[in-house]
Design an enzyme around this catalytic site. Structure first.
Site, mmCIF file in Angstrom:
data_model
loop_
_atom_site.group_PDB
_atom_site.id
_atom_site.type_symbol
_atom_site.label_atom_id
_atom_site.label_comp_id
_atom_site.label_asym_id
_atom_site.label_seq_id
_atom_site.Cartn_x
_atom_site.Cartn_y
_atom_site.Cartn_z
ATOM 1 N N LYS A 18 0.348 -0.757 -0.109
ATOM 2 C CA LYS A 18 -0.144 -0.083 -0.076
ATOM 3 C C LYS A 18 0.905 1.134 -0.295
ATOM 4 O O LYS A 18 0.513 2.244 -0.595
ATOM 5 C CB LYS A 18 -0.537 -0.121 1.002
ATOM 6 N N GLU A 24 10.691 -4.660 3.786
ATOM 7 C CA GLU A 24 10.886 -6.277 3.459
ATOM 8 C C GLU A 24 10.144 -6.494 2.571
ATOM 9 O O GLU A 24 10.894 -7.150 1.427
ATOM 10 C CB GLU A 24 9.298 -7.200 4.558
ATOM 11 N N GLY A 70 -4.706 -1.502 5.190
ATOM 12 C CA GLY A 70 -3.915 -2.726 4.971
ATOM 13 C C GLY A 70 -4.809 -4.330 5.785
ATOM 14 O O GLY A 70 -5.032 -5.185 4.209
ATOM 15 N N ARG A 71 -5.198 -4.503 6.557
ATOM 16 C CA ARG A 71 -5.260 -5.895 6.588
ATOM 17 C C ARG A 71 -7.348 -5.842 6.390
ATOM 18 O O ARG A 71 -7.675 -7.370 6.131
ATOM 19 C CB ARG A 71 -5.713 -5.605 8.428
ATOM 20 N N GLU A 125 -3.956 -6.362 15.174
ATOM 21 C CA GLU A 125 -3.622 -4.915 15.066
ATOM 22 C C GLU A 125 -4.873 -3.984 15.156
ATOM 23 O O GLU A 125 -4.450 -2.903 15.175
ATOM 24 C CB GLU A 125 -3.192 -5.120 13.587
ATOM 25 N N HIS A 137 -5.475 -32.730 18.746
ATOM 26 C CA HIS A 137 -4.045 -33.848 19.371
ATOM 27 C C HIS A 137 -3.203 -33.442 19.479
ATOM 28 O O HIS A 137 -1.517 -33.497 19.377
ATOM 29 C CB HIS A 137 -3.744 -34.912 17.870
ATOM 30 N N LYS A 180 9.808 -0.709 13.975
ATOM 31 C CA LYS A 180 10.760 -0.908 12.764
ATOM 32 C C LYS A 180 11.710 0.505 12.994
ATOM 33 O O LYS A 180 12.589 0.085 12.292
ATOM 34 C CB LYS A 180 9.869 -0.444 11.876
#
Ligand code: F6P
Length: 539
Positions: free
Chosen positions: A209, A215, A269-270, A355, A386, A506
């Site tokens: 965005k 990254e 973004g999310r 977030e 399990h 960051k």
């Protein structure tokens, strides 16, 4: 209009819930079922292909009434209206919150700053459709004239998790393209992907965005360098496309302006998989399936907007979650899909939920003295049975659970499906009823072992039973959780759509990075200094 700033703990409903909690805290759900033969019907919502049974919760009629009153006391209805109509409810960033507009029909009108955004949304959708069709049918080709066989999505957070989860969840509907997702700045991640690629037949979709994310830009540059070992600069236009709001930065990366898929600052973004961020989804399953995903989400939007709160799925789920989080002090919620396809679903929701609602300051900027965001975790059943179910059944923590299942399997293997669903149903039954000392003794357990075999039960679960996993039903399911996030944020009187909490780390990382090459120029605590020196001596 801004969202109201009502402290939920000062509302009448909250006070009623507090007193009421003290009265019903000791009740066992199995007694509530015994007392009311209609309980299961009363607390089940059937809507479209969804069957949502929330009767296995520690609620009575009074609880439900007070929770609904709480929704009214905090003016939830008005808040929903504000969100859907494009008001700038993300006040800390001065933005509207309109992922719902991305899946609205073309006839809808949604204004941001006086302008209807729907025509723009549809123009990008058409671009996605044309591009998808050309890649899928092979008419769009790579630099040596070969059709594309692989698509690599380069992004992180909301620019990775949503598309990655949906592509994985809809793999039954996938076409011939192989899709990979590169997200971590860990160079081993990108290199493991690169080794599977042929530059002549791979399409790279850079999704960011902001187009400033370390990254994503690092991975994109590493991939570009690798690509340029066999191709030339002008070939980049054929192999790299980008999804971003930052058109300038995308162009300076070398991407052809025709290959930019825009998005808007009113898409968080999310919550962005419904925008061009979902390009990899469209490429992987075809545009029609991608469009069905959006149709499903739009249906859930309509349900959320129009349905009475008592039968409104996201509202009810949001209220129940508040009930446990704020009154029973339950800290986490577990999400267990009984479908291997939804393997990444809880991971995806972790960003959406944590977030958004991991906030400790209210909408007036004051510190909050009640609990907000829940911890989210989960894995598919039956595997998780399990693994961690022991703790849910017999541990000391109260962990409300969402069980998500599909009545039909996609390959139609009825033997497996019946086994799967018998487990799905058995677990919520076991969590409800538990097993008493008497039952354990009746089963012939040795006296010394009896205490270890008792199950308290009374563990709350929601069962979300959907007919079949399709693009449309997945769209509904994702939107259901998005709206639950909103309901909770409104009640907690917090801003759900900023994420300043991710910034500090960051900033420090970029300072530390500079210190690897040169001297240590910043003041660090003793522990960080030692760790830095250790790394520098070994790297
Ligand atoms: O982690 C913070 C965050 O801003 C997320 O909200 C977002 O989804 C992610 O980084 C990626 O951001 P971008 O799409 O701008 O690269």
């Amino acid at each position: 209009m801004a969202l109201p700033t009502i402290n939920p703990t000062q509302t009448n409903a909250w006070k009623k819930l507090q007193d009421h909690y003290n009265e019903i805290n000791g009740l066992h759900m199995k007694d509530l079922f015994a007392q009311d033969s209609e309980r299961a019907n009363k607390y089940t919502i059937t809507w479209d292909d969804f069957y949502v049974d929330f009767s296995k919760n520690r609620i009575t009629e009074d609880t439900f009434t007070y929770l609904l009153e709480l929704a009214n006391d905090v003016k939830l209805k008005e808040a929903i209206e504000s969100q859907f109509s494009g008001e700038k409810i993300n006040q800390t960033e001065g933005r509207a919150v309109l992922h719902s507009a991305l899946r609205a029909p073309e006839s809808a009108v949604v204004h941001v700053d006086g302008e209807n955004v729907i025509p723009e949304v549809f123009s990008v959708k058409r671009k996605i459709e044309t591009f998808t069709n050309e890649v899928v049918d092979g008419s769009r080709k790579g630099y040596t004239g070969k059709a594309f066989t692989h698509v690599v999505n380069i992004g992180i957070g909301g620019s990775d998790l949503g598309p990655a989860m949906v592509v994985d969840s809809l793999q039954f509907y996938k076409n011939h393209l192989t899709t990979y997702f590169v997200s971590n700045v860990d160079g081993d991640h990108v290199n493991e992907i690169i080794k599977k690629l042929d530059p002549e037949t791979t399409l790279f979709v850079i999704v960011s965005k902001t187009f400033t994310t370390q990254e994503t830009l690092s991975n994109a540059n590493t991939i570009k360098d690798w690509f340029l070992k066999s191709a030339s600069e002008e070939d980049i236009a054929k192999h790299f496309v980008a999804v971003s709001t930052n058109l300038e930065a995308v162009q300076s990366f070398g991407i052809d302006p025709n290959n930019i898929f825009p998005m808007w600052d009113w898409v968080g973004g999310r919550f962005s998989l419904w925008s061009a961020v979902g390009l990899s989804i469209s490429l992987a399953v075809g545009y029609d399936n991608y469009a069905s995903l959006l149709t499903g989400a739009n249906k859930m939007d309509d349900h959320f907007k129009n349905e009475d709160f008592s039968t409104n799925i996201p509202v009810v789920l949001g209220l129940l979650s508040i009930w446990y989080n704020n009154f029973f002090d339950a800290e986490s919620e577990v999400i267990i899909p009984y479908s291997q396809y939804l393997n990444q679903f809880a991971t995806y929701l972790q960003q959406g939920i944590m977030e958004s609602n991991g906030k400790c300051v209210d909408r007036k900027g004051n510190a909050i003295d009640y609990q907000t965001g829940t911890l989210i975790w989960g894995e598919p059943g039956t595997n998780s049975q399990h693994a961690f179910f022991q703790l849910i059944h017999q541990g000391t923590k109260l962990i409300p659970a969402d069980f998500i299942g599909f009545t039909k399997s996609l390959y139609g293997n009825q033997d497996h499906q019946d086994k799967l669903i018998s487990n799905f149903l058995a677990q919520t039954e076991a969590l409800l009823n538990g097993k008493t000392e008497e039952q354990v003794i009746d089963e012939g357990a040795k006296a010394s072992i009896v205490p270890f075999k008792i199950f308290e039960g009374n563990k709350p679960t929601n069962t979300i039973f959907i007919d079949k996993l399709t693009p449309e039903s997945l769209g509904k399911l994702i939107a259901m959780y998005e709206h639950k996030i909103f309901v909770q944020g409104v009640i907690w009187n917090i801003y759900s759509y900023d994420q300043f909490g991710v910034e500090l780390g960051k900033q420090l990382a970029s300072k530390i990075l500079k210190e690897f090459g040169g001297g240590i120029t910043n003041a660090h605590d003793a522990s960080t200094s030692n760790l830095l020196a250790h790394y520098k001596s070994k790297r």
